[in-house]
Design a protein around this motif. Structure first.
Motif, PDB file in Angstrom:
ATOM      1  N   ASP A 169      10.554  -3.786 -19.182  1.00  9.84           N
ATOM      2  CA  ASP A 169      10.963  -3.922 -17.420  1.00  9.84           C
ATOM      3  C   ASP A 169      10.346  -2.409 -17.011  1.00  9.84           C
ATOM      4  O   ASP A 169      10.918  -1.625 -17.197  1.00  9.84           O
ATOM      5  CB  ASP A 169      12.576  -3.877 -17.489  1.00  9.84           C
ATOM      6  CG  ASP A 169      13.035  -4.604 -15.964  1.00  9.84           C
ATOM      7  OD1 ASP A 169      11.818  -4.463 -15.161  1.00  9.84           O
ATOM      8  OD2 ASP A 169      14.168  -4.872 -15.927  1.00  9.84           O
ATOM      9  N   VAL A 170       9.327  -2.782 -16.038  1.00 13.89           N
ATOM     10  CA  VAL A 170       9.040  -1.688 -15.197  1.00 13.89           C
ATOM     11  C   VAL A 170       9.002  -1.835 -13.794  1.00 13.89           C
ATOM     12  O   VAL A 170       9.401  -2.942 -13.229  1.00 13.89           O
ATOM     13  CB  VAL A 170       7.281  -1.342 -15.672  1.00 13.89           C
ATOM     14  CG1 VAL A 170       7.241  -1.172 -16.971  1.00 13.89           C
ATOM     15  CG2 VAL A 170       6.609  -2.870 -15.129  1.00 13.89           C
ATOM     16  N   SER A 171       8.964  -0.955 -12.791  1.00 16.54           N
ATOM     17  CA  SER A 171       9.081  -0.696 -11.556  1.00 16.54           C
ATOM     18  C   SER A 171       7.940  -1.521 -11.009  1.00 16.54           C
ATOM     19  O   SER A 171       6.792  -1.191 -11.458  1.00 16.54           O
ATOM     20  CB  SER A 171       9.241   0.531 -10.909  1.00 16.54           C
ATOM     21  OG  SER A 171       9.001   0.396  -9.627  1.00 16.54           O
ATOM     22  N   ILE A 172       7.716  -2.124  -9.715  1.00 12.50           N
ATOM     23  CA  ILE A 172       6.673  -2.793  -8.978  1.00 12.50           C
ATOM     24  C   ILE A 172       5.877  -1.683  -8.474  1.00 12.50           C
ATOM     25  O   ILE A 172       4.910  -2.078  -7.933  1.00 12.50           O
ATOM     26  CB  ILE A 172       7.223  -3.796  -8.024  1.00 12.50           C
ATOM     27  CG1 ILE A 172       8.339  -3.137  -6.865  1.00 12.50           C
ATOM     28  CG2 ILE A 172       8.108  -4.937  -8.809  1.00 12.50           C
ATOM     29  CD1 ILE A 172       8.545  -4.028  -5.977  1.00 12.50           C
ATOM     30  N   ASP A 173       6.429  -0.462  -8.370  1.00 10.72           N
ATOM     31  CA  ASP A 173       5.494   0.756  -7.915  1.00 10.72           C
ATOM     32  C   ASP A 173       4.573   1.201  -8.818  1.00 10.72           C
ATOM     33  O   ASP A 173       3.979   2.148  -8.717  1.00 10.72           O
ATOM     34  CB  ASP A 173       6.521   1.823  -7.587  1.00 10.72           C
ATOM     35  CG  ASP A 173       7.401   1.542  -6.331  1.00 10.72           C
ATOM     36  OD1 ASP A 173       7.181   0.534  -5.437  1.00 10.72           O
ATOM     37  OD2 ASP A 173       8.456   2.032  -6.054  1.00 10.72           O
ATOM     38  N   LEU A 174       4.711   0.596 -10.026  1.00  7.04           N
ATOM     39  CA  LEU A 174       3.856   1.053 -11.309  1.00  7.04           C
ATOM     40  C   LEU A 174       2.275   1.136 -10.869  1.00  7.04           C
ATOM     41  O   LEU A 174       1.722   0.083 -10.279  1.00  7.04           O
ATOM     42  CB  LEU A 174       3.986   0.046 -12.481  1.00  7.04           C
ATOM     43  CG  LEU A 174       3.348   0.551 -13.844  1.00  7.04           C
ATOM     44  CD1 LEU A 174       3.990   1.430 -14.518  1.00  7.04           C
ATOM     45  CD2 LEU A 174       3.206  -0.779 -14.688  1.00  7.04           C
ATOM     46  N   THR A 175       1.630   1.995 -11.239  1.00  8.32           N
ATOM     47  CA  THR A 175       0.136   2.165 -10.737  1.00  8.32           C
ATOM     48  C   THR A 175      -0.549   2.191 -12.029  1.00  8.32           C
ATOM     49  O   THR A 175      -0.085   2.232 -13.253  1.00  8.32           O
ATOM     50  CB  THR A 175      -0.160   3.459 -10.140  1.00  8.32           C
ATOM     51  OG1 THR A 175       0.237   4.735 -11.015  1.00  8.32           O
ATOM     52  CG2 THR A 175       0.676   3.611  -8.663  1.00  8.32           C
ATOM     53  N   THR A 176      -1.971   2.183 -11.955  1.00 10.74           N
ATOM     54  CA  THR A 176      -2.906   2.244 -13.243  1.00 10.74           C
ATOM     55  C   THR A 176      -2.810   3.400 -13.862  1.00 10.74           C
ATOM     56  O   THR A 176      -2.839   3.622 -15.155  1.00 10.74           O
ATOM     57  CB  THR A 176      -4.333   1.831 -12.652  1.00 10.74           C
ATOM     58  OG1 THR A 176      -4.679   2.874 -11.724  1.00 10.74           O
ATOM     59  CG2 THR A 176      -4.539   0.416 -12.262  1.00 10.74           C
ATOM     60  N   ASP A 177      -2.480   4.606 -13.186  1.00  8.96           N
ATOM     61  CA  ASP A 177      -2.386   5.735 -13.865  1.00  8.96           C
ATOM     62  C   ASP A 177      -1.148   5.913 -14.754  1.00  8.96           C
ATOM     63  O   ASP A 177      -1.099   6.358 -15.668  1.00  8.96           O
ATOM     64  CB  ASP A 177      -2.258   7.027 -12.573  1.00  8.96           C
ATOM     65  CG  ASP A 177      -3.354   7.150 -12.016  1.00  8.96           C
ATOM     66  OD1 ASP A 177      -4.753   7.099 -12.714  1.00  8.96           O
ATOM     67  OD2 ASP A 177      -3.460   7.711 -10.878  1.00  8.96           O
ATOM     68  N   ASN A 178       0.042   5.274 -14.159  1.00  8.39           N
ATOM     69  CA  ASN A 178       1.120   5.180 -15.071  1.00  8.39           C
ATOM     70  C   ASN A 178       1.030   4.206 -16.257  1.00  8.39           C
ATOM     71  O   ASN A 178       1.360   4.612 -17.395  1.00  8.39           O
ATOM     72  CB  ASN A 178       2.272   4.400 -14.061  1.00  8.39           C
ATOM     73  CG  ASN A 178       2.706   5.174 -12.986  1.00  8.39           C
ATOM     74  OD1 ASN A 178       3.001   4.871 -11.858  1.00  8.39           O
ATOM     75  ND2 ASN A 178       2.800   6.605 -12.895  1.00  8.39           N
TER      76      ASN A 178
END
Length: 573
Positions: A66-75
């Motif tokens: 379960d991840v945040s929708i603010d997740l970026t490619t760097d994350n």
């Protein structure tokens, strides 16, 4: 009568019902008034979504999370590095591209500002698990080629093949003028010209770099020493023209020199050959036991007296101590129709395909060489091309930016490193039936049919990273696919049939050759949407006729194109 009249009057006075008609055809220029899906407002999205990471082959990595929708490619990059390498700070950070599966066979590259923007744009359901596949990027970057630095004349007929040596030091070409020519890739000067009796139809470099093979229209196969600048030996390989040559990967050999190669022909045969080598000590004539070698040494000594130019040539010939002394046939493998293409895989399997519409898998292991393991069927017409996801690593063998010495141990090290991110071997076939097949699993038991091209497919090439491949067709289009077979993009721009394609060594650029007399460079790397447009990044004009052959050097420095106009052009940044 009265009743009849009344009925008629009532019918005429009735208001006709409104009828709607749906047009089932197509109007050129008509606008599509179908309602578009409204973009989901960001405030209506949940704060998190469940994702499942998969490796380049499509296998799950760890459990769904379960991840945040603010997740970026760097994350995501940090997350994948942590899952693979753990908390070891000594390991350098590996960069990745990410592809989200939107259901079925459709994958879209995730390069948005964050996951929320991707969900809004592609209307991704937040109730389902989103599968995201990662693909490693190269640790270095090659600069795109854009200008012609040299034009190499010399051939008197169309050039059918150009290819760089595994270390990028030499360039070899062959064509309709029955010659094989070797060039220095740094100075672009000619080094040696060899002769065949007929058109040179196919060529191949050994992964160790000591041997170059060429074959012609009458079935002759010749071995050349690019270092010693001479023809080593010749053999009548087939009764028909030779269509393809492939070397055994160096990591499967028992020494630091490639020992076997395979050829296919119009005579419906696939022949496996063993190469006999001799290690020569030019300073000690007592080590030369063969009478023929003694004569060659005496001849070289005699030419030294004649003049400085011959003396210089003799000095060059002493660079390589490895000499091919003999080529003998190990076994012949049969098809029921002419064979068009043959490949030797990193797992020790030989794949052959042709006009009988099947792919045959043979054992390439030394103890059971030539054993038929499986026959793959599915194509409805002749098979023109095959590609393996390990093609690049088996081509370059031990050579890299940090190593320039032919070594079986280095070749094994490079192959094992490739296997870490590509555990499964994948085969792709292209046919005259306009379709491709992706074969995977043990002995290619799993297959997936890919459609989209509108004419025959004549070239397929895997990226060096093994994560995606390009297919070229007579329909003037190039299509980019993931290794699992998901369609990614169509590259349009050529106005003639596309003959061949070649990747840069960092898997960021693709170059294509076409009937329209141009080559084009495409940016297929991850990045901004501006960089991902389907039009060409660069157009390389200059040839006066169709461009039949091209190759991007393994060191990334240059691109060579060969044309029907009888010239080779070198392109650099």
């Amino acid at each position: 009568n009265t009743t009849t009249a009344t009925t008629t009057t009532t019918t005429e006075a009735a208001v006709p019902t409104k009828r709607t008609y749906t047009w089932g055809g197509s109007l050129v220029g008509a606008t599509n008034n179908a309602p578009k899906k409204a973009k989901i407002p960001r405030e209506n999205l949940p704060t998190s979504i469940i994702i499942q990471l998969t490796n380049p082959s499509g296998d799950n990595v760890a459990e769904a999370m379960d991840v945040s929708i603010d997740l970026t490619t760097d994350n995501l990059t940090d997350l994948v590095n942590q899952l693979i390498s753990g908390d070891d700070e000594d390991n350098k950070k590996q960069m990745y591209n990410f592809y989200a599966n939107l259901g079925g066979n459709k994958e879209v590259e995730f390069d948005h500002a964050d996951l929320a923007e991707f969900i809004m744009e592609h209307h991704v359901s937040t109730e389902d698990i989103l599968k995201i596949r990662y693909s490693p990027q190269s640790v270095f970057q090659v600069r795109s080629v854009s200008r012609c630095t040299d034009t190499l004349p010399g051939h008197t007929e169309a050039i059918l093949h150009v290819s760089y040596s595994p270390n990028g030091k030499y360039l070899a070409s062959g064509g309709g003028d029955t010659t094989v020519r070797f060039w220095d890739s740094y100075t672009n000067m000619p080094r040696y010209t060899g002769k065949h009796k007929n058109h040179v139809l196919c060529t191949a470099w050994s992964p160790c770099g000591h041997v170059f093979m060429s074959a012609d229209l009458v079935g002759d196969i010749k071995a050349w020493s690019p270092h010693n600048l001479r023809e080593c030996c010749s053999v009548r390989g087939h009764k028909g023209h030779v269509s393809s040559l492939a070397f055994e990967p160096l990591h499967l050999s028992t020494s630091d020199v490639t020992e076997h190669f395979v050829s296919s022909s119009k005579d419906c045969l696939v022949n496996v050959w063993k190469i006999a080598h001799a290690v020569m000590n030019h300073n000690d004539k007592n080590n030369i036991n063969n009478e023929e070698e003694k004569e060659e040494t005496a001849a070289a000594t005699a030419t030294t007296i004649k003049g400085k130019k011959d003396k210089a040539a003799t000095k060059i010939s002493k660079k390589d101590k490895i000499k091919v002394t003999k080529i003998h046939k190990v076994i012949s493998l049969a098809h029921t129709a002419p064979v068009e293409v043959v490949k030797w895989s990193g797992e020790g399997l030989i794949y052959s395909a042709g006009r009988d519409r099947v792919i045959k898998i043979w054992s390439g292991q030394h103890n059971e060489m030539g054993k038929l393991l499986r026959t793959l069927s599915g194509h409805g017409h002749r098979i023109n091309c095959l590609a393996l996801n390990c093609d690049y690593v088996t081509r370059t063998g031990p050579f890299s930016f940090t190593n320039n010495v032919a070594s079986r141990a280095k070749a094994m090290e490079h192959y094992q490193k490739f296997k870490e991110s590509n555990p499964n071997e994948i085969l792709v076939s292209g046919s005259d039936d306009f379709s491709l097949f992706v074969w995977s699993g043990h002995l290619c038991k799993e297959k997936k049919r890919l459609s989209g091209h509108q004419l025959l497919i004549n070239a397929i090439s895997f990226s060096p990273c093994g994560s995606y491949f390009a297919s070229a067709s007579f329909d003037k289009k190039i299509k980019i696919w993931s290794a699992s077979g998901a369609f990614l993009r169509t590259l349009t721009g050529h106005v003639g049939a596309v003959y061949c394609v070649s990747w840069s060594c960092d898997s960021r650029f693709l170059v294509s050759a076409s009937k329209d007399s141009t080559a084009k460079v495409w940016n297929v790397s991850a990045g901004s949407k501006k960089d991902k447009k389907s039009s060409a990044l660069e157009t390389l004009p200059g040839h006066a006729d169709e461009v039949y052959a091209l190759d991007w050097s393994p060191n990334g420095n240059s691109v060579a194109t060969g044309s029907k106009d009888r010239t080779i052009k070198i392109w650099k940044h």
